[in-house]
Design a protein around this motif. Sequence first.
Motif, PDB file in Angstrom:
ATOM      1  N   ILE A  56      45.229  -7.208 -16.572  1.00  0.00           N
ATOM      2  CA  ILE A  56      46.387  -8.098 -16.745  1.00  0.00           C
ATOM      3  C   ILE A  56      45.983  -9.108 -17.820  1.00  0.00           C
ATOM      4  N   HIS A  57      46.981  -9.681 -18.492  1.00  0.00           N
ATOM      5  CA  HIS A  57      46.701 -10.648 -19.561  1.00  0.00           C
ATOM      6  C   HIS A  57      45.548 -11.574 -19.157  1.00  0.00           C
ATOM      7  N   LYS A  61      45.761 -17.877 -15.373  1.00  0.00           N
ATOM      8  CA  LYS A  61      46.348 -17.526 -14.061  1.00  0.00           C
ATOM      9  C   LYS A  61      45.768 -16.223 -13.544  1.00  0.00           C
ATOM     10  N   CYS A  81      45.367  -6.915 -20.859  1.00  0.00           N
ATOM     11  CA  CYS A  81      46.234  -5.742 -21.007  1.00  0.00           C
ATOM     12  C   CYS A  81      46.918  -5.787 -22.367  1.00  0.00           C
ATOM     13  N   ASP A 146      48.914  -3.630 -15.561  1.00  0.00           N
ATOM     14  CA  ASP A 146      50.091  -4.263 -16.157  1.00  0.00           C
ATOM     15  C   ASP A 146      50.455  -3.455 -17.397  1.00  0.00           C
ATOM     16  N   GLU A 171      52.362  -4.204 -12.354  1.00  0.00           N
ATOM     17  CA  GLU A 171      52.951  -5.526 -12.562  1.00  0.00           C
ATOM     18  C   GLU A 171      54.283  -5.508 -13.304  1.00  0.00           C
ATOM     19  N   LYS A 201      59.103 -10.691  -7.300  1.00  0.00           N
ATOM     20  CA  LYS A 201      58.528 -10.566  -8.642  1.00  0.00           C
ATOM     21  C   LYS A 201      59.622 -10.671  -9.703  1.00  0.00           C
ATOM     22  N   ASP A 205      59.806 -13.903 -12.052  1.00  0.00           N
ATOM     23  CA  ASP A 205      58.907 -13.697 -13.192  1.00  0.00           C
ATOM     24  C   ASP A 205      59.693 -13.202 -14.412  1.00  0.00           C
ATOM     25  N   ARG A 358      54.567  -8.021 -31.030  1.00  0.00           N
ATOM     26  CA  ARG A 358      54.071  -7.842 -29.657  1.00  0.00           C
ATOM     27  C   ARG A 358      54.651  -8.960 -28.805  1.00  0.00           C
ATOM     28  N   LEU A 359      54.477  -8.864 -27.484  1.00  0.00           N
ATOM     29  CA  LEU A 359      55.121  -9.843 -26.594  1.00  0.00           C
ATOM     30  C   LEU A 359      54.856 -11.275 -27.047  1.00  0.00           C
ATOM     31  N   ILE A 362      53.396 -14.094 -24.673  1.00  0.00           N
ATOM     32  CA  ILE A 362      52.014 -14.043 -24.181  1.00  0.00           C
ATOM     33  C   ILE A 362      51.048 -13.967 -25.350  1.00  0.00           C
ATOM     34  N   ASP A 366      51.130 -19.155 -23.898  1.00  0.00           N
ATOM     35  CA  ASP A 366      50.306 -18.963 -22.698  1.00  0.00           C
ATOM     36  C   ASP A 366      50.988 -18.109 -21.633  1.00  0.00           C
ATOM     37  N   GLY A 367      52.091 -17.433 -21.998  1.00  0.00           N
ATOM     38  CA  GLY A 367      52.762 -16.596 -21.000  1.00  0.00           C
ATOM     39  C   GLY A 367      53.554 -17.428 -20.010  1.00  0.00           C
ATOM     40  N   HIS A 368      53.889 -16.784 -18.910  1.00  0.00           N
ATOM     41  CA  HIS A 368      54.719 -17.466 -17.913  1.00  0.00           C
ATOM     42  C   HIS A 368      53.981 -18.677 -17.331  1.00  0.00           C
ATOM     43  N   MET A 373      53.599 -17.302 -12.099  1.00  0.00           N
ATOM     44  CA  MET A 373      52.562 -16.285 -11.877  1.00  0.00           C
ATOM     45  C   MET A 373      51.979 -16.412 -10.481  1.00  0.00           C
ATOM     46  N   PHE A 377      51.584 -13.110  -8.475  1.00  0.00           N
ATOM     47  CA  PHE A 377      50.224 -12.710  -8.101  1.00  0.00           C
ATOM     48  C   PHE A 377      50.015 -12.753  -6.584  1.00  0.00           C
TER      49      PHE A 377
HETATM   50  N1  SAH Z   1      50.404  -4.254 -21.766  1.00  0.00           N
HETATM   51  C1  SAH Z   1      51.785  -4.673 -21.947  1.00  0.00           C
HETATM   52  C2  SAH Z   1      52.041  -5.716 -20.944  1.00  0.00           C
HETATM   53  C3  SAH Z   1      53.437  -6.004 -20.490  1.00  0.00           C
HETATM   54  S1  SAH Z   1      53.453  -7.693 -20.146  1.00  0.00           S
HETATM   55  C4  SAH Z   1      51.975  -5.116 -23.400  1.00  0.00           C
HETATM   56  O1  SAH Z   1      51.059  -5.688 -23.969  1.00  0.00           O
HETATM   57  O2  SAH Z   1      53.026  -4.866 -23.990  1.00  0.00           O
HETATM   58  C5  SAH Z   1      54.627  -8.101 -19.025  1.00  0.00           C
HETATM   59  C6  SAH Z   1      53.998  -8.716 -17.807  1.00  0.00           C
HETATM   60  O3  SAH Z   1      53.164  -9.814 -18.141  1.00  0.00           O
HETATM   61  C7  SAH Z   1      55.063  -9.297 -16.894  1.00  0.00           C
HETATM   62  O4  SAH Z   1      55.464  -8.380 -15.909  1.00  0.00           O
HETATM   63  C8  SAH Z   1      54.449 -10.570 -16.334  1.00  0.00           C
HETATM   64  O5  SAH Z   1      54.270 -10.526 -14.932  1.00  0.00           O
HETATM   65  C9  SAH Z   1      53.085 -10.665 -17.012  1.00  0.00           C
HETATM   66  N2  SAH Z   1      52.807 -12.035 -17.454  1.00  0.00           N
HETATM   67  C10 SAH Z   1      53.631 -12.894 -18.064  1.00  0.00           C
HETATM   68  N3  SAH Z   1      53.017 -14.081 -18.269  1.00  0.00           N
HETATM   69  C11 SAH Z   1      51.776 -13.951 -17.774  1.00  0.00           C
HETATM   70  C12 SAH Z   1      50.678 -14.832 -17.681  1.00  0.00           C
HETATM   71  N4  SAH Z   1      50.741 -16.082 -18.095  1.00  0.00           N
HETATM   72  N5  SAH Z   1      49.539 -14.356 -17.134  1.00  0.00           N
HETATM   73  C13 SAH Z   1      49.453 -13.092 -16.691  1.00  0.00           C
HETATM   74  N6  SAH Z   1      50.476 -12.221 -16.725  1.00  0.00           N
HETATM   75  C14 SAH Z   1      51.630 -12.646 -17.269  1.00  0.00           C
END
Ligand code: SAH
Length: 437
Positions: A56-57, A61, A81, A146, A171, A201, A205, A358-359, A362, A366-368, A373, A377
């Motif tokens: 996971i990222h 968190k 991830c 994830d 995830e 979730k 999220d 890319r996303l 994140i 810093d993502g969500h 989370m 989580f």
């Molecule tokens: N490997 C894929 C990941 C999809 S990310 C890619 O790189 O494209 C989508 C997921 O990231 C979501 O379902 C969410 O739960 C998670 N996410 C969002 N913010 C996050 C954070 N701060 N820390 C960890 N996971 C997070």
Amino acid sequence: MNKNFEIKDIALAASGERKIAWVREHMPLLRALEEKYADLPQGRRPLDGVRLSLSIHMEAKTAYLCRVLAWAGAAVSAMGCNVLSTQDDVAAALAKGRTAAQGKRDHGGRAISGISVFAVHGESQKSYAKHVEMCLAQKPNIVIDDGGDLVGMLHTKRRDLAAEVWGGGEETTTGVIRLKALESEGKLMFPMLAVNDARCKHLFDNRYGTGQSVWDSILRNTNLIIASKAVVVAGYGWCGRGIAMRAAALGASVIVTEIDPVKAMEARMDGYAVMKMSGAAPLGDIFITATGCKDVITLEHMALMKDGAILGNAGHFNVEVDVTALAEKAEARYGARANIETFALPGGKRVNIIAEGRLLNIAAADGHPAEIMDISFAVQFYAALYVAKNHASLERRVYDVSDEIDEIVSRARLAAWGVSIDKLTPEQERYLRSWEV
Ligand code: SAH
Ligand code: NAD
């Protein structure tokens, strides 16, 4: 000291430790699990003897989740991830662990040993693939994924390890879609829980988490005003709804594109303009994709856009916006600001891409938020406990997370807010069950 890790630099640990301490303060559900399990003697913890690998990222968190899983007894190996979302200082803190005195100084809780971490920000795909293998080398019983990188490796190059896997949790939406594709072809090698599909979730999220963190990323990376702009949101699923809602709250006029007629109706009823991407392309100032699909914004669409349009993606993987075709066609490209690259097309039109497509929430923020989370989580944690307890009776299928887990997590979140809700009286229960008036 744990020596089994590949990270950027262990000397960055102090900074990562402070980040983990900050999120811990705002993750009451995981903190309650830490309190519940961390001081239990070995042999009485629910994940004692369990080997768990997680992708996971790799940010604060996730690091805290890894620690809570370890406090519950699991031997954890972890990686990111997405090569752009890894925060090297957090990976260092997780790999190093900390003493009780350090924990006290940082208000970060108790002592914890180092965990096996394999993640470096911006690493090559080759290095990332090697880290997937290193993360799986401990022969996990449980995988937390994830997007499906661990599960993918266990179904291709390292099928030999799949026999040891009892099951796991996925995830994100796209990861669950891929698991279901494997299941429908009869190829899934172990049971997986669709954590994304739990109400606790995706309702929070995907909608509120993505809704906020996408705008956090755009605001901090562009430093521009959103009010007065036209924002195009591609995909009106859980993420798209949140992104559109928060765009409108910031004062943008919102246009939605969809392929599902019911979702398109919903967007229209929610007050947004709905049209094809070819119609939205000339109107938008900012474009965000959140579909999980590919080629949602193509070079043909970009040719129709205003000069200087800003494009970002919040969906799984960098194929929603065709950045490859853009790079091939562009006559020039340059870094406009941190995380923003400008491409000049023949004729002079410029297109700005955030975080390489890319996303963006994140990879370039810093993502969500921590509180979001915490909920996701907590579901992952209970899903892991469920697999540990019930794996002998599970089949090679994709399972929904039980209603019981949604209930435990939602009640814990409400309690942390100090919110109490009503309870049905026996008379009301009878009324709701009966067919007579
Ligand atoms: N490997 C894929 C990941 C999809 S990310 C890619 O790189 O494209 C989508 C997921 O990231 C979501 O379902 C969410 O739960 C998670 N996410 C969002 N913010 C996050 C954070 N701060 N820390 C960890 N996971 C997070
Ligand atoms: P969802 O299934 O609820 O919504 C996706 C929507 O996109 C659907 O309504 C679908 O009809 C629509 N769609 C599909 N192809 C389209 C196209 N070509 N043009 C326009 N619309 C199209 O999924 P979701 O939960 O909203 O997740 C969307 C993506 O975001 C997934 O890849 C998921 O893994 C990812 N995700 C990202 C984050 C993040 O933090 N960035 C968080 C959660 C999920």
